[in-house]
Design a protein around this motif. Structure first.
Motif, PDB file in Angstrom:
ATOM      1  N   GLY A   1       0.792  -1.218   0.000  1.00  0.00           N
ATOM      2  CA  GLY A   1       0.000   0.000   0.000  1.00  0.00           C
ATOM      3  C   GLY A   1       0.825   1.269   0.000  1.00  0.00           C
ATOM      4  N   ASP A   2       0.136   2.406   0.137  1.00  0.00           N
ATOM      5  CA  ASP A   2       0.791   3.708   0.177  1.00  0.00           C
ATOM      6  C   ASP A   2       1.444   3.935   1.539  1.00  0.00           C
ATOM      7  OD1 ASP A   2       0.043   4.358  -2.403  1.00  0.00           O
ATOM      8  OD2 ASP A   2      -1.817   5.341  -1.796  1.00  0.00           O
ATOM      9  N   LEU A   3       2.256   4.993   1.589  1.00  0.00           N
ATOM     10  CA  LEU A   3       2.998   5.323   2.803  1.00  0.00           C
ATOM     11  C   LEU A   3       2.069   5.571   3.987  1.00  0.00           C
ATOM     12  CD1 LEU A   3       5.829   6.202   4.040  1.00  0.00           C
ATOM     13  CD2 LEU A   3       5.092   8.531   3.513  1.00  0.00           C
ATOM     14  N   VAL A   4       2.354   4.911   5.096  1.00  0.00           N
ATOM     15  CA  VAL A   4       1.662   5.154   6.366  1.00  0.00           C
ATOM     16  C   VAL A   4       2.741   5.271   7.445  1.00  0.00           C
ATOM     17  CG1 VAL A   4       0.020   4.308   8.074  1.00  0.00           C
ATOM     18  CG2 VAL A   4      -0.375   3.854   5.643  1.00  0.00           C
ATOM     19  N   SER A   5       2.964   6.492   7.931  1.00  0.00           N
ATOM     20  CA  SER A   5       3.998   6.729   8.936  1.00  0.00           C
ATOM     21  C   SER A   5       3.473   6.384  10.326  1.00  0.00           C
ATOM     22  CB  SER A   5       4.439   8.196   8.923  1.00  0.00           C
ATOM     23  OG  SER A   5       4.988   8.543   7.672  1.00  0.00           O
ATOM     24  N   ARG A   6       4.311   5.728  11.127  1.00  0.00           N
ATOM     25  CA  ARG A   6       3.951   5.453  12.518  1.00  0.00           C
ATOM     26  C   ARG A   6       4.033   6.748  13.323  1.00  0.00           C
ATOM     27  NH1 ARG A   6       7.726   1.128  15.018  1.00  0.00           N
ATOM     28  NH2 ARG A   6       6.256   1.367  16.763  1.00  0.00           N
ATOM     29  N   PRO A   7       3.190   6.929  14.328  1.00  0.00           N
ATOM     30  CA  PRO A   7       3.295   8.120  15.190  1.00  0.00           C
ATOM     31  C   PRO A   7       4.698   8.227  15.788  1.00  0.00           C
ATOM     32  CG  PRO A   7       1.254   6.939  15.646  1.00  0.00           C
ATOM     33  CD  PRO A   7       2.060   6.061  14.718  1.00  0.00           C
ATOM     34  N   ILE A   8       5.257   9.412  15.777  1.00  0.00           N
ATOM     35  CA  ILE A   8       6.649   9.573  16.199  1.00  0.00           C
ATOM     36  C   ILE A   8       6.834   9.235  17.675  1.00  0.00           C
ATOM     37  CG2 ILE A   8       6.467  12.058  16.730  1.00  0.00           C
ATOM     38  CD1 ILE A   8       9.328  12.235  15.350  1.00  0.00           C
ATOM     39  N   GLY A   9       5.827   9.497  18.494  1.00  0.00           N
ATOM     40  CA  GLY A   9       5.925   9.126  19.899  1.00  0.00           C
ATOM     41  C   GLY A   9       6.020   7.619  20.085  1.00  0.00           C
ATOM     42  N   GLU A  10       5.271   6.887  19.250  1.00  0.00           N
ATOM     43  CA  GLU A  10       5.297   5.423  19.308  1.00  0.00           C
ATOM     44  C   GLU A  10       6.647   4.887  18.853  1.00  0.00           C
ATOM     45  OE1 GLU A  10       3.283   2.230  16.407  1.00  0.00           O
ATOM     46  OE2 GLU A  10       1.803   3.335  17.588  1.00  0.00           O
ATOM     47  N   VAL A  11       7.201   5.481  17.795  1.00  0.00           N
ATOM     48  CA  VAL A  11       8.514   5.059  17.287  1.00  0.00           C
ATOM     49  C   VAL A  11       9.587   5.307  18.341  1.00  0.00           C
ATOM     50  CG1 VAL A  11      10.307   5.523  15.570  1.00  0.00           C
ATOM     51  CG2 VAL A  11       7.910   5.418  14.862  1.00  0.00           C
ATOM     52  N   MET A  12       9.549   6.492  18.959  1.00  0.00           N
ATOM     53  CA  MET A  12      10.562   6.830  19.958  1.00  0.00           C
ATOM     54  C   MET A  12      10.432   5.961  21.210  1.00  0.00           C
ATOM     55  SD  MET A  12      12.689   8.894  18.736  1.00  0.00           S
ATOM     56  CE  MET A  12      13.548   9.003  20.305  1.00  0.00           C
ATOM     57  N   GLN A  13       9.206   5.621  21.594  1.00  0.00           N
ATOM     58  CA  GLN A  13       9.025   4.758  22.753  1.00  0.00           C
ATOM     59  C   GLN A  13       9.607   3.373  22.496  1.00  0.00           C
ATOM     60  OE1 GLN A  13       7.637   5.707  25.902  1.00  0.00           O
ATOM     61  NE2 GLN A  13       8.825   3.845  26.283  1.00  0.00           N
ATOM     62  N   GLU A  14       9.367   2.850  21.276  1.00  0.00           N
ATOM     63  CA  GLU A  14       9.942   1.553  20.917  1.00  0.00           C
ATOM     64  C   GLU A  14      11.467   1.624  20.931  1.00  0.00           C
ATOM     65  OE1 GLU A  14      10.178  -1.616  17.193  1.00  0.00           O
ATOM     66  OE2 GLU A  14       8.483  -0.231  17.294  1.00  0.00           O
ATOM     67  N   ALA A  15      12.011   2.719  20.382  1.00  0.00           N
ATOM     68  CA  ALA A  15      13.469   2.881  20.345  1.00  0.00           C
ATOM     69  C   ALA A  15      14.041   2.917  21.763  1.00  0.00           C
ATOM     70  CB  ALA A  15      13.838   4.153  19.588  1.00  0.00           C
ATOM     71  N   GLU A  16      13.397   3.650  22.670  1.00  0.00           N
ATOM     72  CA  GLU A  16      13.875   3.731  24.049  1.00  0.00           C
ATOM     73  C   GLU A  16      13.794   2.375  24.747  1.00  0.00           C
ATOM     74  OE1 GLU A  16      11.799   6.844  26.051  1.00  0.00           O
ATOM     75  OE2 GLU A  16      13.105   8.406  25.241  1.00  0.00           O
ATOM     76  N   ASN A  17      12.716   1.636  24.499  1.00  0.00           N
ATOM     77  CA  ASN A  17      12.583   0.302  25.087  1.00  0.00           C
ATOM     78  C   ASN A  17      13.716  -0.613  24.628  1.00  0.00           C
ATOM     79  OD1 ASN A  17      10.229   1.069  26.380  1.00  0.00           O
ATOM     80  ND2 ASN A  17       8.865   0.124  24.876  1.00  0.00           N
TER      81      ASN A  17
END
Length: 429
Positions: free
Chosen positions: A159-175
């Motif tokens: 499908g077309d581009l669907v960006s993940r919410p930046i807060g969710e991405v950063m939380q995963e990165a911190e975890n």
């Protein structure tokens, strides 16, 4: 009652690997166990790839093997969009879902292997179940792609581009960092387009507003104190804005940019950006701003209509660009790709011969690049005893640094003593 066990086969690119990790995490959260082999599994999930013909054949073979060894198979992944093909070859599969469809996979699992009554959710770590070594992880920031490259069928699958919410991405990165990850590999179909679909709207992380865009994401990831490596980057103007972060040591001086070709006419037929001279100017500018930058790219040889003169343009570009890491594929007529309809198909023999010539030229460039590092002391992340990677080396696709010693998952300094076309050799400083 015996705890149900699920076998898992994961094929394809790092983006598919992340999909596999999410499915395995959900299975674990619901109390299912992962079986180490076909014999011990009550059901097998095969996450497929369907990008090129060879990947399709590999996926169909993997499904066939799982059926032969176990008999109960759920198919997911990119090849899942071609249900008729899968059913035609393997009519006995239990269910078929497409890519990034964890709910669909879980629904099929529930139907054919009822979930345990008492799932131990607290046993699943915040980072979920990972298929990579403990010290590095892929961080998927978006799904899908807005481009319509004529050789590619990924948008029809994902499908077309669907960006993940930046807060969710950063939380995963911190975890991940809290769990011991030393290197984050940022992936998507189009990394530098992150946030385009949501018009770079403001998100929140740590109670602070943050824009959903490529540069802000890189800045935020750069604050985590680990290696951050960028993959699948289109050469948009926004890329220029992250080079200073590399020069400052905030993120790794490494760019994975699939240029694909250098001939303006072929790039136009591919529906790719068609200004090779501007690309060269930007490469020179990036190196001026960040001399240690490593640029990796991929190219296609033998694209429909490619003349010998246009292939020579590609070789000339390669000589001038002096890229650090390069892969080249002979054009593969993927079913459903618009490029297959173009006139002037290049024979398989010529496609392969051009790929070989391309890689022979690049081998000399790579050997020279690596030789220039002799005598330097490089910071290396150890993947196995005696094998590690520098900032210039992404796992599985680039070369490695070989030496004696080192602790897996930790950094060590290595003095480079010799090199070949692919790898560096040295000793612990």
């Amino acid at each position: 009652m015996a705890v149900p066990k699920v076998g898992f086969v994961s094929l394809g690119c790092p983006k598919a690997l992340v999909d596999s990790e999410r499915i395995l995490t959900q299975l674990g959260a619901e109390g299912y166990l992962t079986a180490p082999d076909y014999a011990g599994a009550d059901l097998v999930i095969v996450n497929t790839c369907g990008f090129i013909d060879a990947a399709v054949e590999e996926s169909l073979a993997a499904i066939g093997e799982a059926l032969a060894e176990n008999g109960k198979v759920v198919v997911t992944g990119c090849l899942g969009v071609r249900k008729d093909l899968i059913k035609g070859v393997h009519p006995s599969v239990l269910a078929i879902t497409g890519p990034h469809d964890t709910p669909g996979v879980m629904q099929a699992v529930h139907e054919h292997l009822p979930r345990p009554h008492d799932p131990y959710v607290d046993l699943i770590p915040d980072i979920g179940i990972k298929l990579t070594p403990r010290h590095y992880a892929y961080l998927k920031i978006s799904e899908g792609c807005n481009h319509r490259c004529t050789f590619c069928i990924i948008p029809s699958m994902r499908g077309d581009l669907v960006s993940r919410p930046i807060g969710e991405v950063m939380q995963e990165a911190e975890n991940l960092v809290r769990a011991g990850v030393k290197e984050l590999l940022v992936i998507s179909q189009d990394t530098s387009a992150y946030g385009v679909d949501v018009r770079y709207r403001t998100g929140f992380h740590g109670g602070k507003p943050i824009k959903t865009n490529f540069q802000q994401l890189c800045k935020s990831l750069g604050d985590l104190g680990v290696w951050v490596r960028l993959h699948y980057v289109y050469p948009y103007p926004s890329v220029d804005d992250v080079i200073p972060l590399m020069a400052e040591g905030r993120i790794l001086p490494y760019l994975d940019i699939p240029f694909q070709h250098a001939s303006p006419r072929i790039l136009k037929l591919m529906k790719r950006p068609a200004a090779a001279e501007k690309v060269l100017a930007r490469i020179h500018a990036w190196r001026k701003a960040c001399p240690d930058i490593t640029i990796r790219s991929t190219f296609i040889a033998g694209f429909p209509g490619e003349t010998e003169a246009e292939f020579d343009e590609l070789l000339t570009f390669l000589k001038e660009a002096q890229l650090d890491r390069v892969g080249c594929f002979a054009y593969s007529p993927v079913e459903g790709a618009k490029a297959n309809e173009l006139p002037g198909a290049v024979s398989e023999e010529v496609r392969e011969e051009r790929r070989r010539r391309f890689m022979e030229l690049q081998a000399g460039i790579s050997a020279k690049k690596l030789k220039s590092k002799m005598g330097r002391t490089l910071k290396v992340l150890v993947d196995e005893p005696g094998i590690g990677r520098s900032s210039a080396d992404a796992p599985e696709i680039d070369g490695v640094v070989r030496f004696k010693g080192g602790k897996v998952g930790e950094f060590t300094d290595v003095v480079i003593e010799r090199s070949d076309q692919h790898d560096l050799f040295g000793r612990v400083a």
